[in-house]
Design an enzyme around this catalytic site. Structure first.
Site, short mmCIF file in Angstrom:
data_model
loop_
_atom_site.label_atom_id
_atom_site.label_comp_id
_atom_site.label_asym_id
_atom_site.label_seq_id
_atom_site.Cartn_x
_atom_site.Cartn_y
_atom_site.Cartn_z
N HIS A 66 0.84 -1.20 0.00
CA HIS A 66 0.00 0.00 0.00
C HIS A 66 0.87 1.25 0.00
O HIS A 66 2.10 1.17 0.13
CB HIS A 66 -1.00 0.00 1.16
CG HIS A 66 -0.41 -0.02 2.53
ND1 HIS A 66 0.36 -1.08 3.01
CD2 HIS A 66 -0.47 0.87 3.56
CE1 HIS A 66 0.72 -0.83 4.26
NE2 HIS A 66 0.24 0.35 4.61
N HIS A 68 1.34 3.92 1.95
CA HIS A 68 1.89 4.64 3.10
C HIS A 68 3.42 4.69 3.07
O HIS A 68 4.06 3.73 2.63
CB HIS A 68 1.40 4.01 4.41
CG HIS A 68 -0.06 4.23 4.65
ND1 HIS A 68 -0.79 3.45 5.52
CD2 HIS A 68 -0.92 5.15 4.15
CE1 HIS A 68 -2.06 3.88 5.53
NE2 HIS A 68 -2.16 4.91 4.70
N ASP A 70 5.82 4.35 5.11
CA ASP A 70 6.66 3.35 5.77
C ASP A 70 6.66 2.00 5.03
O ASP A 70 7.29 1.04 5.47
CB ASP A 70 6.27 3.17 7.24
CG ASP A 70 4.82 2.74 7.44
OD1 ASP A 70 3.95 3.19 6.66
OD2 ASP A 70 4.54 1.99 8.39
N HIS A 71 5.96 1.95 3.89
CA HIS A 71 5.97 0.75 3.04
C HIS A 71 6.47 1.07 1.63
O HIS A 71 7.03 0.21 0.98
CB HIS A 71 4.56 0.16 2.96
CG HIS A 71 4.05 -0.32 4.29
ND1 HIS A 71 4.10 -1.64 4.67
CD2 HIS A 71 3.54 0.35 5.35
CE1 HIS A 71 3.61 -1.76 5.92
NE2 HIS A 71 3.27 -0.56 6.34
N HIS A 122 -7.58 -1.00 5.14
CA HIS A 122 -6.54 -0.16 5.75
C HIS A 122 -6.28 1.01 4.81
O HIS A 122 -6.23 2.16 5.23
CB HIS A 122 -5.28 -0.99 5.99
CG HIS A 122 -4.16 -0.19 6.60
ND1 HIS A 122 -4.21 0.27 7.90
CD2 HIS A 122 -2.98 0.22 6.09
CE1 HIS A 122 -3.09 0.94 8.16
NE2 HIS A 122 -2.34 0.92 7.07
N ASP A 146 -0.46 -4.31 5.94
CA ASP A 146 -1.17 -3.86 7.14
C ASP A 146 -2.63 -4.34 7.15
O ASP A 146 -3.53 -3.64 7.62
CB ASP A 146 -1.10 -2.33 7.27
CG ASP A 146 0.30 -1.85 7.65
OD1 ASP A 146 1.21 -2.71 7.79
OD2 ASP A 146 0.51 -0.63 7.78
N HIS A 185 4.27 -5.22 10.17
CA HIS A 185 4.77 -4.63 11.42
C HIS A 185 4.92 -5.69 12.50
O HIS A 185 4.21 -6.70 12.50
CB HIS A 185 3.80 -3.56 11.96
CG HIS A 185 3.71 -2.33 11.14
ND1 HIS A 185 4.49 -1.21 11.37
CD2 HIS A 185 2.92 -2.02 10.07
CE1 HIS A 185 4.18 -0.27 10.48
NE2 HIS A 185 3.23 -0.75 9.68
#
Length: 240
Positions: A66, A68, A70-71, A122, A146, A185
């Site tokens: 996805h 975001h 942090d990905h 998400h 996520d 995570h």
């Protein structure tokens, strides 16, 4: 959790688990014969490239779950560094996207097969990736970003509880039960503490929580679990 730990799960197809940022995981799926590798959510590109170089691999593709940061934030840097790299994902908001994928689409990289599983909730464009190797008896793997965590699930930032329930029980829950679950995570302890509140008499939750605490003390990841195990202690898969 060690910020620089990398742990490998062997087979002909090897999955390297790489701890990054506060509690994220990025992954390298390595085809042992050809030394070709696919990265999943490589948000710290220089770290990924160090490992690729050290292991003598050639990075051929990125699978992004996805958009975001942090990905997905490593994608553009990787495209600059690796000629011919393809970046796959299901959302136009993913940085560096070269190939947009759709639900049930299958990709092939030498002997490694990837089925894209659309799991919106998400984020509205979230994809999970089911990965297996030709003529291999090892358990397949699913990279759940996520959506599904060990003992829990992702927050509903762009979707509904109904969507998440469908993602967990139908889309992911219908995969082979021995499928290894590699999530985005390290939230396992927190998730299992919640699971204890929901099912205080579930022995499997208690067992898993003490195991996860021991792993944490040793700076070791709790990934992967298996789908079969998730059905035993993950409250979001145990709803009747």
């Amino acid at each position: 959790v060690a910020h620089c730990g990398a742990h490998a799960f062997e087979g002909a197809m090897k999955v390297k688990v790489i701890s990054i940022l506060e509690d994220n995981y990025m992954y390298l799926v390595i085809e042992e014969q050809s030394k070709q590798a696919i990265a999943v959510d490589p948000a710290v590109p220089h770290r990924l490239l160090e490992i690729v170089k050290r292991e003598g691999l050639s990075l051929i593709a990125v699978l992004t779950t996805h958009h975001h940061w942090d990905h997905a934030r490593g994608n553009e840097a990787l495209l600059k560094e690796v000629p011919g790299l393809r970046v796959y994902g299901g959302d136009d908001r993913i940085g560096g996207l070269t190939d947009k994928v759709t639900n049930a689409q299958e990709l092939k990289f030498t002997s490694i097969n990837v089925r894209c599983l659309f799991t919106p909730c998400h984020t509205s464009g979230h994809m999970c990736y089911f990965v297996w190797e030709d003529e291999c008896t090892d358990a397949p793997a699913v990279f759940t970003g996520d959506t599904l965590f060990i003992g829990g699930c992702g927050r509903f930032l762009e979707g509904t509880a109904e969507q998440m329930y469908h993602n967990l029980t139908q889309v992911l829950g219908s995969l082979p039960q021995d499928t290894k679950v590699f999530c985005g995570h390290e939230y396992t302890i927190k998730n299992l503490k919640f699971a204890m509140l929901v099912e205080p008499d579930n022995e499997k939750v208690k067992e898993m929580l003490s195991w996860a605490r021991a792993r944490d003390d040793d700076d070791k990841p709790t990934v992967p679990s298996t789908l079969m195990e998730e059905f035993e202690y993950n409250p979001f898969l145990r709803l009747s």
